[in-house]
Every structure is written in structure tokens, then in C-alpha cells.
Write a protein that holds these residues in place. Structure first.
Motif, short mmCIF file in Angstrom:
data_model
loop_
_atom_site.label_atom_id
_atom_site.label_comp_id
_atom_site.label_asym_id
_atom_site.label_seq_id
_atom_site.Cartn_x
_atom_site.Cartn_y
_atom_site.Cartn_z
N ASN A 1 0.72 -1.23 0.05
CA ASN A 1 0.13 -0.10 -0.09
C ASN A 1 0.83 1.38 0.06
N GLN B 1 -6.93 4.07 -10.03
CA GLN B 1 -7.95 4.44 -8.91
C GLN B 1 -7.40 4.52 -7.72
N ARG B 2 -6.55 3.82 -7.15
CA ARG B 2 -5.75 3.92 -5.98
C ARG B 2 -4.83 5.24 -5.60
N GLU C 1 -8.01 8.14 -5.40
CA GLU C 1 -8.72 7.98 -4.30
C GLU C 1 -7.68 7.37 -2.97
N ASN C 2 -6.50 7.87 -3.13
CA ASN C 2 -5.62 7.20 -2.11
C ASN C 2 -5.95 7.14 -0.64
N LYS D 1 -9.14 6.80 0.70
CA LYS D 1 -10.08 5.72 0.68
C LYS D 1 -9.55 4.45 0.54
N TYR D 2 -8.46 3.91 -0.08
CA TYR D 2 -7.94 2.74 -0.25
C TYR D 2 -6.77 2.64 0.60
N VAL E 1 -4.03 4.13 0.58
CA VAL E 1 -2.60 4.04 -0.05
C VAL E 1 -1.72 5.34 0.43
#
Length: 924
Positions: free
Chosen positions: A811, A856-857, A860-861, A863-864, A866
């Protein structure tokens, strides 16, 4: 239009002031008080105003006696300036105004705020000043000028009679015995606090020795007293190299520790009943056997760079103290010994020049780089000392030096100067010529006895003695303390940033009533004038561009120092920086040979560079030649070195170790150091050894480092390039047969150990014992992509951990960003760039979409879960050398648009400093 002017690392009030003086048609200064420290910094600009017939009015006051008569006297030398004093006593009013008014053809620029004319107000104090720009008929301008002229008419002209009267008044105040004392408790400074914390930390890890390296005058003796008190030592031995330090050391201890008795142990006095003994090494080395081996639980060695001498060895080897502390301003030895090893490589504190300035451990300095118009050194070979001396020994130059000395003057009641010359003949010549012109001076060389030197120093320090200047070659570079020095004259071409820094350091000792040090550097038109910049910046430089930015900003990024170069010198230095290749063998060889000469013509070890690696970095030699020993072979051309370099097995071993320098993770080098003397090491032993270097140890990282050393993460090319020093078997590292064979050769072992020791010392200085988490990344440290593979315990071949600026592991996303514009980029309409100090644009890989996968990660880091780690460099290459990235910490995506590639705005969690932001955004 209004703007706020503050003092920061990219600009300051002083820069704004001199810019206005250089362009205005007339000026008015209306300030509460004026010190000479501020006037000295303005006299170049005021002189230019005089030459252009730009007239000025200056109004100040004698409020509380803050204005210095010497400052008024200097200002009176400028016939283009009218100078008046607002008499606070007669008017029965306080005078607190601070305003600077500049007239232009159609407008006025007015600075209003908090800054008086003092050096600290110009650059270092917290000051707020507002600049307004208004047309001449503006009502605000009319009001300001009207208010000023009301005060001006009420004020007194500064003339000869006024100055004589004010000098008398000022000296009466200064010499008054009435002083307000609220609390005379001795407090710790930055260096002492840092060292005390580290000393306690070292002892908690079982260490019983440590070394403190800090500038003369920064409080090392008091530090030792504080630590003895912290340690609660019962019996202490304080050893010095020179007897004249004993009484002051004893006095320092008595002021800190009240419940112990202090005594001297010298040839004349042997006060054995005292709890704490202060002794010279000469006396103790003759009488140490009179003492029990366990007599002292704490021993302090002052001037610890002498510790490798036979007399010190005898004493240290005899006693079995519980703790041994070394104090020194320099770790340099000319006898080939490594003093760090004496103290088990435990450095409790290592304060470099920029640190000392930042934390007010030394006096501020005012440096003036002066174009040396009196001699021509354009085609001079700086290695030919006799030729340089001949060129410098001309009457015209003597007159020029005296003219500039009188122009810039000094702080204090008497000039106390050191003049650094190129040779003994040059020093003698300068002294004789100064004496002919009525300036009492003397020259000292290594031929003079210690008694003569001490006698001359006392004469210089005595305000009533006529001696003003000591000319010397190198005996005052280090180890001689003259606290009251207020002027340093650099009278020789600078050919070594290390020597320059040491000569500068001779005047930086704090002393009563010494506000600052004046440094006059006569910069000739020789080809190495730019070395002055390397000396002044030290490790603040990032690359060529950062050097140029510092020069153009008048070195605003250096704390408590004012650095001014005249326009000719500045232009010459900038041109030389542009044209010089700092990675070329010619340049590297010159720097190496100068450092070698500085060490007394001894071939430097890697460790020898450690104390000075902000000025001359041995890693540059490794980058050029793959290992330090191979660089030595190129520049020394000796048969012994040829023999070593032609041993393919050894070269593959030393290249592996030097390839890892400078280390970003300490695990591998701690393991390697143990394996120099032991056949094997397991995780438990490694963990115990690492406690000295880290507050927290990660067992997974130990395991990863074992695999790294056994080349498990190397590709086939790397395996051919480097020798495998160890085998990883049954959770244990075992020395390989080839490594065993190499260690049987004492010369090889010494070279390997030297590189390992340098790596460990450099790591301690850079990272201390702090845990930076996983991945192990320090803010604003420099990294390359392969470093990151190691620091996040990447479990595959590390050379695969590369990409077009985007890497990931679990991550953690690592974004490597080049700010340099790409000439042939398909997306040249959109470049990575900073929008503000915490927000910048970033373009993803061409294949990324915001609705899936890594794209996407990325967008929207949060949220995930990352983490986006940001690494930035301005240029990919400088002088054909690949540049490292600077780690700026974590960021989060706050805006994005488009697909394949995605365009984003990222916001840093930690805002950039002013100077780093300017480094990344300023274009020259």
C-alpha cells in the motif's frame, strides 16, 4: 500595492533595503536606533549612492542609549547624507518609529514596520515590515513626508561636538557597574541539550565512551560539567593538553556543581583530597601509576584530538573509568590514527558550522567578498606558493587592504585581527608594510615558540596595547583560541573550502561586547574563486542551481551571517560555477590534493573526511571511480596502490561496500563490521549490536539485510560485479571463503574497515537513532529508486524496482518527480510543477485510468489506504552525474481529471520550507 516583508531563508529585510538603495533617486531613514552592525552592511550601498549623487536623510535617536556613536560617526563620512538626532530627553518623548522612504521619478516606495538599522533586524529577528508603492501626489505619501519633516525640524544635527559628547555618555553607560540581573542560573544551549540527551541514550544502551565535536566557544566544558552532574559522578578526572585551560575548566565546574570539591593536579599543585581533579596530561602521564585503576568513575579529555599520542594512551589504558568523554573542536589527526575508534565510534554531538550559526553557538559574521583589483591572478597556478607570494607582495595591494579595512571597520573599541597569508615570507612582508604605515602588527609562524605566540596573543587581546593585527600562514587554522578576534583578513587565494572554513572559524568565538566578526576576503581573479561559495554553503548546497540561487539571494539561507560579494566578484563566481564540472577528475583531483595537503600531506582515509564532508565529500570520489581506493590509485599513481587495485577479488569486495555509501539503512554495515572480526553472525547477535544505532529494531529488516548482503536481491550483472562476502545459512550469516582470504591481508582489512566506519559515522550524523518507520524514510533526505527497494524490504530483485517515476509495494506508492522540462515530451503542455508550498501537479503513467487498478488507488488514495510518498528533483543530471531525489514526505490527491494519463493535484502533508520551495521553483 502593499506587500509584507519578513526575514526568511529566501529573502530578508536587508535584501529589500539594498535593492531600493541601488535604484532610488533619494532616500529617508527614520529609525529609533542604529547599531554599527547594521551600518557596516549598508556602507557598500551608501557608497554607491554617494558616487551617483543620490542624497539621503537619516533621523535616529539616543533613546535608552541604544544607538552606537560609532555608527553615527561612520554615517557622517558620507557627504551625501544629512544626519540628525531626535532628542528624547528634551522632547520628553519616546522614539519608536521605523520607516524607510525611497523616492523614484513618479512614485515613492515606503517600508514601515519593526526593523531598526541593526544586523539582526535586517536578517534574523522576527520582523514585519509593510512595503507600499504610491504615486507622488498620493495623500498617504504626503502625510508620511509631512510627519517626518515635523520631526526633522525638531532634531539636532550630528556634528563633531555632538559625537564627542555622545561618545562620553555612551561609554559611561557601557562601563556602568549597575547591571540588572534577574537570574544568574547557567542554562544549557542547543549543543549541550543535544549532547546531554545523546550521552544519556548511549549509556542506556551500555556504552561507556563518547566523543563531542563542537566549535570552540560553544560550551563543551560546561557540557561536561552538566553531564557529570547528570551522571552523579563521585570522582572525576579532567585532563587538558595545556595548563592555561585548567583554571577556567575548574571554575566552570564549580559554577555548575556545588556539592563536590575541586582541585588541581599539576607540577606545582597536587590537591589529591579533592573529589574532582583537573590535571595536565604532562603531569598525569608521569604520575598515573600513583593512582588506583578504578580511582575515577568519570574521565574527561579536553582537546581529545590528541588522544592517540603516547602520553594519552598510557593514561587511558591505565584507568578503568565507568565513563570516558572526549571534547574537541576537530577530529583531525595527522598521525594516521582514528580517534573515533578510541571512543568506540560514539559521537554524542557533532556540530557543523551552519548548525552553530543557526543556534547562536558562535558569533554572527559579516563577510565581504572584495574584488582584488590590486593584483592579476588570472593565469596563476595556485599550487605555486612562491609565485603567489611574489604577486601578492606589492605596495599597491597593501594600500588597498588598508583602505578596505578602514572602510568596513570593526566592532569594539580596538581592531583585533588575524591576517591569513600564503607563505611565511608573505606574512613577514605584510607585517613590515603595515608597521611602516603606522598600523602595529606582527607576524607569527611555526618557527615561533609557544611562549612567544601566547605573549603576542595577550598583547592583541589587551585593549590598551597598540598591537592590532597578527599575520600568519597556518598556525591559527585550528587549536589556538583568541576569543576577542573581531576581524579576519583572507589575504590568499582560496584553494580549499576546508581551510577557508577553519580560518573563518578562528574569529567566531563568542566574547563580551563582541557583536559580530568582520571577514574581508580579497577575491582575486584566479580560477578557483567559486570555492568560497562551497565553503560558505557547506551542506546547504543541493546542486549548481542552488549555489547560484544562494549567491543571487545574498546567501539569505545562511543563519546569523551576512555575506556580500561586490558585483565583479559575484559575476566571476557565477561564471566559474557555470563552467566548472564538479564531477570531472580534474576538479576532484584538485580537491583531494588540497585536503591531503591540509592533513600534512598524509593520504586521507575515508574517515578523515567525515568531519569535513559538508565541504569535500568522498562519495564524489567513489561515484567517479567505483571505489575510494580506485580513485586514490588514479591520483596518487603509486606501485602499492596499483598492486591493490589489480587484485580483482579485493576490488569486487570494496566496490560492493562503497556502492552502498552513503548508507540509508544501518543494518548491513553493523553486520559487516562484526564480520570483520567474527566468522558468523545470527539475528540475535545482530539485534544486540543494532541497539547502539537504533531506538527500535525491526527483526524482519535484520532478516532482509542478511539476504541483501548475500546478494539474494541482486541481478546477474550485479552478482558478477560484486564479491559475495557472506553465505546465508540456517538464519545465520557466515563469511564466504573469498572474504576470509581477503581478511587475512591486513592492508585489505584496513581499507574495508575504513569504508565501513565512514558509513556508520555518516549514518549516525545524518539519522541519529530515530526510527523512521517502514519504509524507513527521513524527510528531506536524498534517495534513488534502488534505495527505496531496500528501505521497504522489497522481497524481489531490487533492480526490477524501477519505473517511469511510479513504483509500488503493497500500500505504499512511490512517486519520483522530475521538475525539469522535457524537450520532447508528448504532454509538454502539462508539466510537473509546484503551485504553492504544499500543492503540486503530477501526471500519472500513460496507461492509468481513474476507474480501476493503480490509477483508482492513486486518485482516491485515502479511501484505499494508500500512502503516496513524494520524491522530487529539479534536474535528472548535472555535469553528467545522475541526481538523487529529495523525499518530501506523504501527499494526498485533492483533484484529478482526464485519463491515460491522469492529471492530478497532490497536497503535501508537510508544507515545504521557503528555501526548498525556492530551489524547486526559481528559474535562473
Amino acid at each position: 500595492m502593499n506587500s509584507l516583508i519578513t526575514n526568511n531563508h529566501t529573502s530578508n529585510f536587508y535584501n529589500h533595503l539594498i535593492e531600493q538603495l541601488s535604484n532610488c533617486d533619494s532616500f529617508i531613514f527614520n529609525v529609533a536606533f542604529i547599531n554599527y552592525s547594521g551600518v557596516q552592511l549598508l556602507i557598500d550601498s551608501l557608497e554607491k549612492c554617494k558616487n551617483k549623487n543620490i542624497k539621503g536623510k537619516i533621523l535616529t535617536s539616543t533613546y535608552l542609549g541604544f544607538t552606537q556613536p560609532k555608527a553615527l560617526e561612520k554615517l557622517k563620512e558620507f557627504e551625501n547624507i544629512e544626519l540628525k538626532i531626535f532628542d528624547c530627553d528634551e522632547q520628553k518623548l519616546g522614539f519608536h518609529v521605523k520607516s524607510y522612504i525611497f523616492e523614484y521619478k513618479d512614485e515613492y516606495k515606503i517600508l514601515l514596520g519593526s526593523s531598526n538599522i541593526t544586523a539582526s533586524a535586517f536578517k534574523t529577528n522576527i520582523e514585519w515590515n509593510i512595503q507600499t508603492i504610491n504615486k507622488k501626489d498620493d495623500s498617504f505619501v504626503k502625510t508620511v513626508l509631512n510627519e517626518f519633516y515635523i520631526l526633522w525640524e525638531k532634531s539636532i544635527n550630528v556634528n563633531k561636538e555632538f559625537l564627542e559628547s555622545y561618545y562620553f555618555f555612551y561609554n559611561e553607560i557601557k562601563n556602568s557597574s549597575k547591571k540588572f540581573i534577574f537570574d544568574n542560573k547557567i542554562t544549557t544551549n542547543y549543543m549541550q541539550e543535544k549532547a546531554l540527551k545523546n550521552l544519556e541514550n548511549l549509556r542506556s544502551k551500555g556504552e561507556n565512551k563518547a566523543l563531542v565535536i563542537a566549535a570552540t566557544g560553544s560550551g563543551k566544558t560546561y557540557l561536561s560539567a552538566f553531564d557529570v552532574k547528570q551522571y552523579n559522578a563521585n570522582r572525576v578526572l579532567f585532563l587538558v593538553h595545556r595548563e592555561n585551560i585548567l583554571l577556567s575548566a575548574k571554575k566552570s565546574f564549580e559554577s555548575v556543581i556545588k556539592n563536590k570539591t575541586m582541585g588541581l593536579y599539576t607540577g606545582n599543585k597536587k590537591e589529591l583530597e579533592a573529589d574532582y581533579l583537573f590535571s595536565t596530561i604532562q603531569t598525569m602521564s608521569l604520575n598515573y601509576q600513583e593512582f588506583n585503576k578504578n580511582e575515577f568513575d568519570y574521565i574527561i579529555i579536553d582537546e581529545a584530538h590528541h588522544v592517540s599520542s603516547p602520553s594519552y594512551k598510557k593514561v587511558i589504558n591505565h584507568f578503568r573509568s565507568k565513563f570516558l568523554l572526549g571534547l574537541t573542536a576537530t577530529s583531525n589527526r595527522t598521525d594516521g590514527q582514528n580517534i573515533y575508534e578510541v571512543f568506540d565510534d560514539n559521537i554524542a554531538c557533532d556540530i557543523r558550522l551552519n548548525d552553530a550559526l543557526k543556534h547562536n553557538l558562535v558569533v554572527p559574521f559579516h563577510y565581504f567578498g572584495i574584488n582584488d583589483i590590486s593584483v592579476d591572478m588570472q593565469n596563476l597556478d595556485l599550487t605555486k606558493i612562491d609565485e603567489i607570494a611574489r604577486i601578492l607582495q606589492v605596495n599597491r595591494r597593501v594600500d588597498f587592504v588598508i583602505e578596505k579595512m578602514n572602510f568596513y571597520s570593526y566592532t569594539g573599541s580596538k581592531r583585533k585581527a588575524l591576517g591569513f597569508c600564503v607563505s611565511k615570507e608573505h606574512a613577514k612582508y605584510m607585517s613590515e608594510e603595515f608597521n611602516k604605515r603606522g598600523i602595529d602588527s606582527i607576524y607569527l609562524t611555526s618557527n615561533d615558540s609557544v611562549d612567544k605566540r601566547e605573549k603576542v596573543i595577550k598583547q592583541l587581546e589587551d585593549d590598551k596595547h597598540s598591537l592590532e593585527i597578527i599575520f600568519s600562514v597556518d598556525i591559527f587554522n585550528e587549536g589556538v583560541d583568541i576569543p576577542s578576534i573581531n576581524t579576519v583578513l583572507m589575504l590568499r587565494p582560496t584553494n580549499s573550502p576546508v581551510v577557508f572554513a577553519q580560518q573563518l572559524g578562528r574569529g567566531l568565538r563568542r566574547y563580551k561586547n563582541k557583536e559580530f566578526l568582520t571577514v574581508l576576503d580579497f577575491i582575486g581573479n584566479h580560477k578557483k574563486a567559486y570555492l568560497v561559495v562551497l565553503s560558505l554553503l557547506g551542506d546547504k548546497k543541493i546542486d549548481k542551481e542552488s549555489m547560484k540561487i544562494s549567491i543571487l539571494n545574498n546567501f539569505a539561507n545562511i543563519d546569523n551571517a551576512f555575506i556580500s560579494m561586490d558585483e565583479i566578484s559575484k559575476k566571476r563566481v557565477l561564471e566559474q560555477i557555470n563552467s566548472e564540472n564538479f564531477n570531472a577528475i580534474k576538479y576532484l583531483k584538485e580537491q583531494y590534493l588540497e585536503f591531503k595537503l591540509f592533513l600534512g600531506n598524509k593520504i586521507p582515509s575515508m574517515v578523515d573526511f567525515f568531519k569535513y564532508d559538508e565541504f569535500i565529500d568522498p562519495i564524489d570520489f567513489i561515484n567517479h571511480s567505483k571505489s575510494y581506493i580506485e580513485f586514490l590509485q588514479k591520483v596518487e599513481k603509486s606501485d602499492k596502490l596499483n598492486k591493490i587495485v589489480f587484485d580483482e577479488l579485493f576490488i569486487k569486495a570494496i566496490r560492493f561496500i562503497d556502492y552502498m555509501l552513503p548508507i540509508k539503512r544501518v543494518y548491513e554495515f553493523v553486520v559487516l563490521k562484526e564480520l570483520l572480526d567474527k566468522n558468523s553472525i545470527d539475528i540475535k547477535i545482530a539485534s544486540n549490536l543494532l541497539k547502539k544505532y537504533l531506538d527500535e529494531i525491526n527483526e524482519n529488516t535484520i532478516n532482509h539485510s542478511f539476504k541483501y548482503l548475500s546478494h539474494e536481491f541482486f541481478d546477474s550483472a550485479q552478482k558478477k560485479r560484486y564479491l559475495k562476502l557472506v553465505e546465508f545459512e540456517n538464519d545465520k550469516l557466515i563469511r564466504s571463503k573469498e572474504f576470509e582470504l581477503l581478511l587475512e591481508n591486513s592492508k585489505y582489512k584496513k581499507i574495508l574497515k575504513d569504508s565501513i566506519n565512514y558509513g556508520l559515522l555518516h549514518y549516525e550524523q545524518k539519522f541519529s537513532t530515530k526510527n523512521y518507520g517502514m519504509p524507513f524514510l527521513k524527510l528531506y533526505e536524498k534517495y534513488n529508486m534502488l534505495n527505496i527497494a531496500q528501505l521497504c524490504n522489497f522481497p524481489k530483485i531490487h533492480s526490477s524496482f524501477r519505473g517511469s517515476g511510479f513504483l509500488k509495494y503493497e500500500n505504499d506508492f512511490f512517486l519520483f518527480i522530475n521538475l525539469e522540462k522535457k524537450k520532447f515530451s508528448k504532454s509538454s503542455h502539462y508539466e510537473n510543477a509546484f503551485i504553492s508550498k504544499d500543492t503540486f501537479t503530477y501526471q500519472s503513467k500513460p496507461s492509468m485510468s481513474s476507474d480501476k487498478g493503480d490509477g483508482q488507488r492513486l486518485v482516491e488514495n485515502k479511501k484505499y489506504g494508500v500512502k503516496l510518498h513524494i520524491f522530487v528533483r529539479k534536474f535528472a543530471q548535472v555535469d553528467k552525474q545522475t541526481q538523487a531525489f529529495i523525499y518530501l514526505g506523504l501527499a494526498n490527491t485533492i483533484k484529478y481529471w482526464d485519463e491515460k494519463p491522469i492529471f492530478t493535484h497532490l497536497k503535501l502533508e508537510k508544507i515545504l520550507s521557503d528555501d526548498l520551495y525556492e530551489e524547486f521553483t526559481k528559474v535562473i
